[in-house]
Design a protein around this motif. Sequence first.
Motif, PDB file in Angstrom:
ATOM      1  N   ASP A 169       9.239  13.687  -7.425  1.00 33.65           N
ATOM      2  CA  ASP A 169       7.929  12.772  -7.117  1.00 33.65           C
ATOM      3  C   ASP A 169       7.656  13.082  -5.801  1.00 33.65           C
ATOM      4  O   ASP A 169       8.429  13.215  -5.025  1.00 33.65           O
ATOM      5  CB  ASP A 169       8.124  11.687  -7.985  1.00 33.65           C
ATOM      6  CG  ASP A 169       8.331  11.378  -9.439  1.00 33.65           C
ATOM      7  OD1 ASP A 169       7.637  12.371  -9.910  1.00 33.65           O
ATOM      8  OD2 ASP A 169       8.894  10.645  -9.975  1.00 33.65           O
ATOM      9  N   ALA A 170       6.273  12.423  -5.338  1.00 35.20           N
ATOM     10  CA  ALA A 170       6.121  12.386  -4.188  1.00 35.20           C
ATOM     11  C   ALA A 170       6.899  11.411  -3.320  1.00 35.20           C
ATOM     12  O   ALA A 170       7.268  10.328  -3.750  1.00 35.20           O
ATOM     13  CB  ALA A 170       4.449  11.913  -4.016  1.00 35.20           C
ATOM     14  N   LYS A 171       7.330  11.934  -2.114  1.00 40.56           N
ATOM     15  CA  LYS A 171       8.322  11.212  -1.217  1.00 40.56           C
ATOM     16  C   LYS A 171       9.820  10.978  -1.924  1.00 40.56           C
ATOM     17  O   LYS A 171      10.668  10.184  -1.103  1.00 40.56           O
ATOM     18  CB  LYS A 171       7.488   9.691  -0.880  1.00 40.56           C
ATOM     19  CG  LYS A 171       6.257   9.608  -0.275  1.00 40.56           C
ATOM     20  CD  LYS A 171       5.550   8.397   0.168  1.00 40.56           C
ATOM     21  CE  LYS A 171       4.319   8.458   0.777  1.00 40.56           C
ATOM     22  NZ  LYS A 171       3.670   7.196   1.031  1.00 40.56           N
ATOM     23  N   ARG A 172      10.108  11.414  -2.954  1.00 39.53           N
ATOM     24  CA  ARG A 172      11.204  11.241  -3.692  1.00 39.53           C
ATOM     25  C   ARG A 172      12.139  12.528  -4.045  1.00 39.53           C
ATOM     26  O   ARG A 172      12.001  12.773  -5.036  1.00 39.53           O
ATOM     27  CB  ARG A 172      11.180  10.451  -4.780  1.00 39.53           C
ATOM     28  CG  ARG A 172      10.697   8.916  -4.502  1.00 39.53           C
ATOM     29  CD  ARG A 172      10.764   7.917  -5.743  1.00 39.53           C
ATOM     30  NE  ARG A 172      10.972   6.433  -5.715  1.00 39.53           N
ATOM     31  CZ  ARG A 172      10.134   6.002  -5.104  1.00 39.53           C
ATOM     32  NH1 ARG A 172       8.739   6.311  -4.686  1.00 39.53           N
ATOM     33  NH2 ARG A 172      10.182   4.664  -4.859  1.00 39.53           N
ATOM     34  N   ASN A 217       4.175  14.339  11.388  1.00 40.73           N
ATOM     35  CA  ASN A 217       3.020  14.292  10.413  1.00 40.73           C
ATOM     36  C   ASN A 217       3.023  15.525   9.264  1.00 40.73           C
ATOM     37  O   ASN A 217       3.017  14.956   8.131  1.00 40.73           O
ATOM     38  CB  ASN A 217       1.539  14.491  11.191  1.00 40.73           C
ATOM     39  CG  ASN A 217       1.610  13.148  11.992  1.00 40.73           C
ATOM     40  OD1 ASN A 217       1.642  12.028  11.764  1.00 40.73           O
ATOM     41  ND2 ASN A 217       0.691  13.460  13.135  1.00 40.73           N
ATOM     42  N   GLN A 252       5.705  14.496   6.930  1.00 41.43           N
ATOM     43  CA  GLN A 252       5.260  13.488   5.922  1.00 41.43           C
ATOM     44  C   GLN A 252       4.383  14.243   4.890  1.00 41.43           C
ATOM     45  O   GLN A 252       4.424  13.624   3.474  1.00 41.43           O
ATOM     46  CB  GLN A 252       4.380  12.575   6.982  1.00 41.43           C
ATOM     47  CG  GLN A 252       5.218  11.531   7.774  1.00 41.43           C
ATOM     48  CD  GLN A 252       4.432  10.624   8.522  1.00 41.43           C
ATOM     49  OE1 GLN A 252       3.297  11.175   9.014  1.00 41.43           O
ATOM     50  NE2 GLN A 252       4.668   9.547   9.102  1.00 41.43           N
ATOM     51  N   ALA A 253       3.470  14.949   5.320  1.00 37.86           N
ATOM     52  CA  ALA A 253       2.781  15.729   4.304  1.00 37.86           C
ATOM     53  C   ALA A 253       3.484  16.516   3.292  1.00 37.86           C
ATOM     54  O   ALA A 253       3.118  16.411   1.995  1.00 37.86           O
ATOM     55  CB  ALA A 253       1.763  16.559   5.146  1.00 37.86           C
ATOM     56  N   LEU A 279       6.510  15.818   2.218  1.00 37.49           N
ATOM     57  CA  LEU A 279       7.134  14.913   1.284  1.00 37.49           C
ATOM     58  C   LEU A 279       6.146  14.339   0.221  1.00 37.49           C
ATOM     59  O   LEU A 279       6.498  13.928  -1.012  1.00 37.49           O
ATOM     60  CB  LEU A 279       7.809  13.921   2.123  1.00 37.49           C
ATOM     61  CG  LEU A 279       9.180  14.089   2.774  1.00 37.49           C
ATOM     62  CD1 LEU A 279       9.307  13.128   3.953  1.00 37.49           C
ATOM     63  CD2 LEU A 279      10.200  14.247   1.779  1.00 37.49           C
ATOM     64  N   ARG A 280       4.957  14.125   0.617  1.00 40.01           N
ATOM     65  CA  ARG A 280       3.842  13.657  -0.087  1.00 40.01           C
ATOM     66  C   ARG A 280       3.569  14.710  -1.189  1.00 40.01           C
ATOM     67  O   ARG A 280       3.247  14.211  -2.316  1.00 40.01           O
ATOM     68  CB  ARG A 280       2.709  13.090   0.684  1.00 40.01           C
ATOM     69  CG  ARG A 280       2.819  12.054   1.436  1.00 40.01           C
ATOM     70  CD  ARG A 280       1.508  11.336   2.019  1.00 40.01           C
ATOM     71  NE  ARG A 280       0.587  12.219   2.712  1.00 40.01           N
ATOM     72  CZ  ARG A 280       0.876  12.311   4.124  1.00 40.01           C
ATOM     73  NH1 ARG A 280       1.561  11.386   4.599  1.00 40.01           N
ATOM     74  NH2 ARG A 280       0.059  13.233   4.773  1.00 40.01           N
ATOM     75  N   ALA A 281       3.596  15.970  -1.020  1.00 44.48           N
ATOM     76  CA  ALA A 281       3.483  17.058  -1.689  1.00 44.48           C
ATOM     77  C   ALA A 281       4.649  17.152  -2.866  1.00 44.48           C
ATOM     78  O   ALA A 281       4.319  17.613  -3.923  1.00 44.48           O
ATOM     79  CB  ALA A 281       3.261  18.266  -1.151  1.00 44.48           C
ATOM     80  N   ASP A 306       7.903   7.045   4.315  1.00 43.47           N
ATOM     81  CA  ASP A 306       7.148   8.263   3.945  1.00 43.47           C
ATOM     82  C   ASP A 306       8.398   9.103   3.064  1.00 43.47           C
ATOM     83  O   ASP A 306       8.234   9.988   2.667  1.00 43.47           O
ATOM     84  CB  ASP A 306       7.027   9.034   5.071  1.00 43.47           C
ATOM     85  CG  ASP A 306       5.958   8.420   5.652  1.00 43.47           C
ATOM     86  OD1 ASP A 306       4.729   8.088   5.048  1.00 43.47           O
ATOM     87  OD2 ASP A 306       6.108   8.251   6.849  1.00 43.47           O
ATOM     88  N   CYS A 307       9.791   8.262   3.019  1.00 45.27           N
ATOM     89  CA  CYS A 307      10.641   9.035   2.125  1.00 45.27           C
ATOM     90  C   CYS A 307      11.586   8.037   1.386  1.00 45.27           C
ATOM     91  O   CYS A 307      11.835   6.954   2.039  1.00 45.27           O
ATOM     92  CB  CYS A 307      11.669  10.069   2.962  1.00 45.27           C
ATOM     93  SG  CYS A 307      12.942  10.663   2.286  1.00 45.27           S
TER      94      CYS A 307
END
Length: 459
Positions: A95-98, A139, A142-143, A145-147, A167-168
Amino acid sequence: MNAKPSNTGRSSAGASQPVSPGLPPTVSFDALGLPSELVAAMTALGVTEPFPIQAATLPGALAGRDVLGRARTGSGKTLAFGLALLVRTAGLRADAKRPLALVLVPTRELAQQVSDALTPYAQTLKVRLATVVGGLSINRQQAALRAGVDVLIATPGRLADLVERRDCHLDQVRITVLDEADQMCDLGFLPQVTQTLDQVRPDGQRLLFSATLDKDVEQLVRGYLHDPVLASVDPAAGSVTTMEHHVLNIHAADKYATATEIAARDGRVLMFLETKAGVDQFTRHLRASGIRAGALHSGKSQPQRTHTLGQFKDGEITVLVATNVAARGIHIDTLDLVVNVDPPADAKDYVHRGGRTARAGESGTVVTLVTPNQRRDVNRMMSEAGIRPTVTQVRSGEAQLTAITGARRPPAGTKTSGGNAPFRGLGSRTGRPAKESRKTAEARKIAEARAAARVRKGR
């Protein structure tokens, strides 16, 4: 740098790698339980025979057991944990950030080496891989990890920053790898490492790999590994039979000239100095002497460090002058000479500096320049490392120096500085006086004022 990885996991060579000398042949990768598509990808890249550490740990790691692996640097630890990590993560989706798996490493260079080694196999298994380290854009990290990232390779400091920013999140990490655990402890990262391990899934798998198992590492093993598979298959770097150790006793005033002649040899050489300022000064001198040299230390930005290391690997520069930042996590094919221009502070540093050569069964030489006031400390350090070096008294320009190191005079017609100038201290530069400190300047002004007063009084 998109070089093909070798079985060291930290090499750009594509050739098949043999098992370590003196050890019996191991089974094939296919017999160890790796999927056929992964074995095919490895074969295409020339990785055909497992190293002893890989054969000893892969079956247990693939079965989900915790692993404690001790093996010298350059022995194939990256693929020992990396292949099992990728296989056990394949088919899952983060999942995002995980992230689902985490590889924690002490330095940016090592993070890049691990990423380079695992990327082609991650692509084969459709596992999403990302690296987060200091010195690069947070940045972009972060992007990523969001993906969604399946396997995250991280240094402790940057990972802590991303976790603090939310962010993580590490609660879904089911496999955690600690690579070069002893260096993370040496660098003061033990609190961050334990905080990280406290955040990942308590029922997850832990793989700890280290060249040495000292007090702090034992603390991690006792606190976080459960009934691990134990593997200690390689000799310490000091006892590697393909590595020669030389101590060159030199006069302090001849140190700079001696180091310069070694740097001017045919072939590449990695030279260690103690301070960032010393590295920069010596690199400037070598360049002025017509020698293609580059500097690597923690004061350089990550893009600068990556570029310099790439130049050294590609042969654009022949001399890499570095602090201990280059003592781990760097693999250079056919690097046959490491020189301690400044002797290391302790035995562990010596072992890991020397571990940049004689990797994966290749031969190599480690040379340490020692002035008279350093001999006692170096003798003690060598004894602690379990090394009995060949000791030779040399001077610059002598045939013995050339026989041991390949030293030669710098290219003719280039600007060189004589004596030992750049070793006098910080701030000295050839052709310029050293910058005066505030305390010295104030003392000089007071002395000048007093002298002027005496002159006036005498009149």
